[in-house]
Design a protein around this motif. Structure first.
Motif, PDB file in Angstrom:
ATOM      1  N   VAL A   1      46.641  75.509  73.836  1.00  0.00           N
ATOM      2  CA  VAL A   1      45.612  74.439  74.471  1.00  0.00           C
ATOM      3  C   VAL A   1      46.833  72.943  74.391  1.00  0.00           C
ATOM      4  CG1 VAL A   1      43.506  73.531  74.189  1.00  0.00           C
ATOM      5  CG2 VAL A   1      43.472  75.631  73.011  1.00  0.00           C
ATOM      6  N   ARG A   2      46.356  72.777  75.670  1.00  0.00           N
ATOM      7  CA  ARG A   2      47.787  71.549  75.823  1.00  0.00           C
ATOM      8  C   ARG A   2      47.124  70.542  75.526  1.00  0.00           C
ATOM      9  NH1 ARG A   2      49.946  68.915  81.134  1.00  0.00           N
ATOM     10  NH2 ARG A   2      52.381  67.834  80.324  1.00  0.00           N
ATOM     11  N   ILE A   3      47.319  69.132  75.181  1.00  0.00           N
ATOM     12  CA  ILE A   3      46.668  67.820  74.369  1.00  0.00           C
ATOM     13  C   ILE A   3      47.560  66.914  75.072  1.00  0.00           C
ATOM     14  CG2 ILE A   3      46.612  66.481  72.035  1.00  0.00           C
ATOM     15  CD1 ILE A   3      44.669  69.507  73.018  1.00  0.00           C
ATOM     16  N   PRO A   4      47.076  65.988  76.101  1.00  0.00           N
ATOM     17  CA  PRO A   4      47.038  65.049  75.894  1.00  0.00           C
ATOM     18  C   PRO A   4      47.995  64.371  74.986  1.00  0.00           C
ATOM     19  CG  PRO A   4      45.224  64.810  77.027  1.00  0.00           C
ATOM     20  CD  PRO A   4      44.790  66.638  75.763  1.00  0.00           C
ATOM     21  N   GLU A   5      49.634  63.541  75.490  1.00  0.00           N
ATOM     22  CA  GLU A   5      49.789  62.782  74.065  1.00  0.00           C
ATOM     23  C   GLU A   5      49.166  61.726  74.088  1.00  0.00           C
ATOM     24  OE1 GLU A   5      54.135  62.819  74.317  1.00  0.00           O
ATOM     25  OE2 GLU A   5      54.170  64.006  75.978  1.00  0.00           O
ATOM     26  N   SER A   6      48.935  60.919  75.018  1.00  0.00           N
ATOM     27  CA  SER A   6      48.366  59.764  74.884  1.00  0.00           C
ATOM     28  C   SER A   6      47.089  59.171  73.458  1.00  0.00           C
ATOM     29  CB  SER A   6      47.816  59.093  76.260  1.00  0.00           C
ATOM     30  OG  SER A   6      46.842  60.017  76.540  1.00  0.00           O
ATOM     31  N   THR A   7      46.645  60.424  73.431  1.00  0.00           N
ATOM     32  CA  THR A   7      45.319  60.759  73.073  1.00  0.00           C
ATOM     33  C   THR A   7      45.704  61.199  70.841  1.00  0.00           C
ATOM     34  OG1 THR A   7      45.065  63.134  72.676  1.00  0.00           O
ATOM     35  CG2 THR A   7      43.401  61.817  74.136  1.00  0.00           C
ATOM     36  N   GLY A   8      46.913  61.483  70.532  1.00  0.00           N
ATOM     37  CA  GLY A   8      46.908  60.771  69.666  1.00  0.00           C
ATOM     38  C   GLY A   8      46.995  62.181  68.861  1.00  0.00           C
ATOM     39  N   GLN A   9      46.740  62.094  67.695  1.00  0.00           N
ATOM     40  CA  GLN A   9      46.038  62.930  66.779  1.00  0.00           C
ATOM     41  C   GLN A   9      44.119  63.347  67.187  1.00  0.00           C
ATOM     42  OE1 GLN A   9      48.411  60.493  65.098  1.00  0.00           O
ATOM     43  NE2 GLN A   9      48.961  61.278  63.274  1.00  0.00           N
ATOM     44  N   ALA A  10      43.914  62.344  67.453  1.00  0.00           N
ATOM     45  CA  ALA A  10      42.406  62.008  67.439  1.00  0.00           C
ATOM     46  C   ALA A  10      42.234  63.294  69.350  1.00  0.00           C
ATOM     47  CB  ALA A  10      41.774  60.887  67.997  1.00  0.00           C
ATOM     48  N   GLY A  11      43.067  63.616  69.786  1.00  0.00           N
ATOM     49  CA  GLY A  11      43.231  64.768  70.816  1.00  0.00           C
ATOM     50  C   GLY A  11      43.181  66.092  70.066  1.00  0.00           C
ATOM     51  N   PHE A  12      43.591  66.300  68.878  1.00  0.00           N
ATOM     52  CA  PHE A  12      43.479  67.349  67.938  1.00  0.00           C
ATOM     53  C   PHE A  12      42.648  67.705  67.330  1.00  0.00           C
ATOM     54  CE2 PHE A  12      48.191  66.699  68.374  1.00  0.00           C
ATOM     55  CZ  PHE A  12      48.438  68.141  68.817  1.00  0.00           C
ATOM     56  N   LEU A  13      41.922  67.247  67.625  1.00  0.00           N
ATOM     57  CA  LEU A  13      40.145  66.920  66.542  1.00  0.00           C
ATOM     58  C   LEU A  13      39.066  66.510  67.745  1.00  0.00           C
ATOM     59  CD1 LEU A  13      41.095  64.337  63.877  1.00  0.00           C
ATOM     60  CD2 LEU A  13      41.518  67.241  63.865  1.00  0.00           C
ATOM     61  N   PRO A  14      37.492  68.330  67.209  1.00  0.00           N
ATOM     62  CA  PRO A  14      36.357  67.848  68.236  1.00  0.00           C
ATOM     63  C   PRO A  14      35.875  65.857  68.213  1.00  0.00           C
ATOM     64  CG  PRO A  14      36.592  69.503  66.232  1.00  0.00           C
ATOM     65  CD  PRO A  14      37.646  68.140  66.351  1.00  0.00           C
ATOM     66  N   ALA A  15      36.102  65.859  69.818  1.00  0.00           N
ATOM     67  CA  ALA A  15      35.076  65.158  69.901  1.00  0.00           C
ATOM     68  C   ALA A  15      33.295  64.446  69.275  1.00  0.00           C
ATOM     69  CB  ALA A  15      34.927  64.606  71.675  1.00  0.00           C
TER      70      ALA A  15
ATOM     71  N   ARG B   1      56.454  69.517  83.747  1.00  0.00           N
ATOM     72  CA  ARG B   1      56.657  69.392  84.697  1.00  0.00           C
ATOM     73  C   ARG B   1      55.259  71.256  83.833  1.00  0.00           C
ATOM     74  NH1 ARG B   1      60.328  72.571  88.046  1.00  0.00           N
ATOM     75  NH2 ARG B   1      61.316  72.827  85.401  1.00  0.00           N
ATOM     76  N   VAL B   2      54.410  70.840  85.020  1.00  0.00           N
ATOM     77  CA  VAL B   2      53.475  72.132  85.162  1.00  0.00           C
ATOM     78  C   VAL B   2      53.193  73.015  85.975  1.00  0.00           C
ATOM     79  CG1 VAL B   2      50.633  72.362  84.519  1.00  0.00           C
ATOM     80  CG2 VAL B   2      51.860  70.745  83.259  1.00  0.00           C
ATOM     81  N   ARG B   3      53.421  74.058  86.389  1.00  0.00           N
ATOM     82  CA  ARG B   3      53.357  75.368  88.053  1.00  0.00           C
ATOM     83  C   ARG B   3      52.334  75.777  87.292  1.00  0.00           C
ATOM     84  NH1 ARG B   3      58.840  77.873  88.334  1.00  0.00           N
ATOM     85  NH2 ARG B   3      58.820  78.352  85.877  1.00  0.00           N
ATOM     86  N   LEU B   4      51.103  75.056  88.246  1.00  0.00           N
ATOM     87  CA  LEU B   4      49.844  76.173  87.991  1.00  0.00           C
ATOM     88  C   LEU B   4      49.807  76.774  88.405  1.00  0.00           C
ATOM     89  CD1 LEU B   4      46.571  75.631  87.453  1.00  0.00           C
ATOM     90  CD2 LEU B   4      46.637  74.252  89.975  1.00  0.00           C
ATOM     91  N   GLU B   5      50.193  77.413  89.786  1.00  0.00           N
ATOM     92  CA  GLU B   5      50.882  78.120  90.717  1.00  0.00           C
ATOM     93  C   GLU B   5      50.714  79.517  89.767  1.00  0.00           C
ATOM     94  OE1 GLU B   5      54.789  76.580  91.092  1.00  0.00           O
ATOM     95  OE2 GLU B   5      52.248  76.011  91.304  1.00  0.00           O
TER      96      GLU B   5
ATOM     97  N   ALA C   1      43.163  70.138  91.670  1.00  0.00           N
ATOM     98  CA  ALA C   1      44.890  69.787  90.835  1.00  0.00           C
ATOM     99  C   ALA C   1      44.326  69.620  89.206  1.00  0.00           C
ATOM    100  CB  ALA C   1      44.539  67.571  90.890  1.00  0.00           C
ATOM    101  N   SER C   2      44.801  70.308  88.388  1.00  0.00           N
ATOM    102  CA  SER C   2      44.843  70.132  86.889  1.00  0.00           C
ATOM    103  C   SER C   2      46.022  69.496  86.221  1.00  0.00           C
ATOM    104  CB  SER C   2      43.920  71.131  86.653  1.00  0.00           C
ATOM    105  OG  SER C   2      43.699  71.414  85.688  1.00  0.00           O
ATOM    106  N   GLU C   3      46.033  69.430  85.032  1.00  0.00           N
ATOM    107  CA  GLU C   3      47.553  68.822  84.250  1.00  0.00           C
ATOM    108  C   GLU C   3      46.864  70.253  82.945  1.00  0.00           C
ATOM    109  OE1 GLU C   3      50.179  67.206  84.628  1.00  0.00           O
ATOM    110  OE2 GLU C   3      49.378  66.411  86.296  1.00  0.00           O
TER     111      GLU C   3
END
Length: 499
Positions: free
Chosen positions: A126-140, A34-38, A67-69
């Motif tokens: 910084v929360r990283i999406p799990e689906s992006t794997g290692q690439a999600g930690f590095l700049p695009a 869960r993410v409690r944005l409030e 809405a945001s994750e």
């Protein structure tokens, strides 16, 4: 105001005065659940800091109910309680990536706890999406630092001016091979069957729990050069004042029947060292080893411990002081544990900061860092073109942090003087001298006098411009040693503390 004890005691609540952190750090990782944005929206100081680094529009959208994750959004925290309030399942929820050795739990929450437990003051998460794997930690590839909508992973924290240290706990978790086995467990004879209460724990911690064939197909780890290229490309060009913490990966040794430091990673570092064009980029990374194992987790990264202790030492003694040999506040042990000979070998070649567990003079045992070591000297390669052995003493992470601190301080000073239209005004020179004399008095610079510790030379390259060339002599990583010998119950023990 609230009156207590029959109006004899008056309580006047007031907000705690915000203190500027001596060393700000950032952690990138996974937060399943869960993410409690409030809860985040109830932290006005955090929202103000996010606005100050360029995420004002994102904050406005969140306040309007969008809405945001919270993916790829740097969130400043002052305590681990704030983190767990926003991400309540970060320690218990399972992750998509599973390995035999590391299990199925994220490492970011543990790293946050370690950071604040060891004296850290301010941490950007910084929360990283799990689906992006290692690439999600590095700049695009399309990263533009002036446009926050193009930022992901490491690029999200490059826009934070006061940031000094960055860690990637869950990137290290993804680098653990999924089928890497543990040290073989001792086989015990099975007990005679008997009836036991359902509430009794029969786990003896000796039998196999899972076969590698039971794991679903997991993506293989990246090669270390691939990770370093994505990490160092932007740091070296846009934020040369930053220092990255990264724990080297593991591999299995059939000879030792145990996980060991990956020989391929050591070969990659040796290849970097042999190439002068790429070697200097490694001064932005402090490599760590080994990992941690404790009663609360199967395997974990030490980056939270190290970053927290670095921040505490920077607050107490200055960013030019090392946190080596300082006791780390944790119940974990090094895994795999290294001998003294292995520790000294990795310290010297290639230059790794090794955690070890040693006995203190007081009689207890403590986990500490052997030495804050770098693979290459912290100085620019132009400063040691011929005699590199002479500058081997500058293969120290605290020297690199000190140079980064200088960059940030001088950058802030330059921004204050940007509207000073008269280039002949003597105040910038006076401010610089005052700044470096203060550093000299605090022990950050070496020399018999302040004139020997630094020099400032003015020049006028063109009409209407003034150039200041600053040369300084940073203090050596070790100026003095205190050797302590104690006899405890007939046993002699020694302890070395830097001065």
């Amino acid at each position: 105001m609230e009156w207590l004890a029959g109006a004899r005691i008056a309580l006047t609540p007031r907000p705690v005065e915000r203190r500027i952190a001596a060393l700000e750090a950032a952690m990138l990782g996974h937060c399943p659940g869960r993410v409690r944005l409030e809860r985040l929206l109830q932290l006005p100081a955090a929202l103000a800091d996010m606005r100050a680094v360029g995420y004002g529009k994102t904050v406005d959208d969140l306040l309007l109910g969008a809405a945001s994750e919270l993916y790829h959004l740097p969130i400043p925290l002052q305590s681990s309680a704030e983190f767990h309030d926003i991400f309540p399942d970060a320690l218990s929820a399972t992750t998509q990536y599973v390995s035999l050795l590391a299990g199925n739990k994220a490492w970011l929450g543990l790293a946050v706890d370690d950071f604040f437990a060891n004296g850290g003051e301010k941490l950007w998460v910084v929360r990283i999406p799990e689906s992006t794997g290692q690439a999600g930690f590095l700049p695009a590839d399309n990263t533009q630092l002036h446009d926050v909508t193009t930022l992901q992973g490491l690029a999200c924290v490059l826009v934070i001016p006061a940031l000094g240290v960055v860690g990637f706990p869950d990137l290290e978790r993804l680098q653990i091979p999924p089928r890497l086995p543990d040290i073989p467990r001792v086989r015990l004879e099975n007990n005679d069957p008997q009836f036991l209460p359902c509430t009794q724990n029969t786990d003896d911690d000796h039998r196999e729990r899972r076969y590698s064939s039971e794991l679903s197909d997991m993506p293989p780890p990246w090669q270390l050069p691939q990770v370093l290229r994505g990490m160092l490309q932007f740091v070296s060009s846009h934020r040369p004042d930053l220092q990255c913490l990264f724990t080297l990966p593991l591999a299995y040794s059939g000879e030792l029947d145990s996980p060991v430091l990956d020989p391929a990673a050591l070969s990659a570092l040796a290849g970097y060292q042999g190439n002068p064009d790429t070697a200097q980029a490694l001064r932005y990374v402090q490599f760590l080893f080994p990992y941690l194992r404790g009663p609360r987790f199967a395997l974990h990264s030490p980056v939270g411990l190290i970053a927290g202790q670095q921040a505490a030492v920077a607050r107490r003694d200055g960013p030019w002081r090392s946190m080596a040999a300082k006791p780390l506040n944790t119940d974990a042990l090094p895994y795999p544990r290294l001998s003294i000979a292995q520790t000294m070998g990795l310290r010297d070649k290639p230059g790794i900061s090794v955690l070890n567990y040693r006995n203190a003079v007081s009689g207890g045992a403590q986990l500490s860092l052997d030495d804050e070591r770098l693979v290459v000297p912290a100085l620019p390669v132009a400063d040691y073109p011929f005699d590199r052995q002479r500058y081997d003493g500058f293969r120290s992470a605290e020297v690199m942090r000190f140079l980064g601190f200088l960059r940030r301080q001088l950058q802030a000073l330059g921004e204050q003087l940007i509207f000073n239209l008269d280039y002949r005004d003597p105040r910038p020179r006076l401010l610089l001298e005052q700044f470096f004399r203060r550093l000299y008095s605090q022990g950050a610079l070496r020399g018999a006098s302040a004139e020997q510790a630094f020099s400032i030379r003015e020049s006028t390259p063109q009409e209407g411009a003034m150039l200041y060339e600053i040369m300084l002599a940073p203090a050596f990583p070790i100026d003095r040693l205190f050797l302590t010998f104690a006899n405890l119950n007939g046993e002699w023990r020694s302890e070395v503390v830097d001065g």
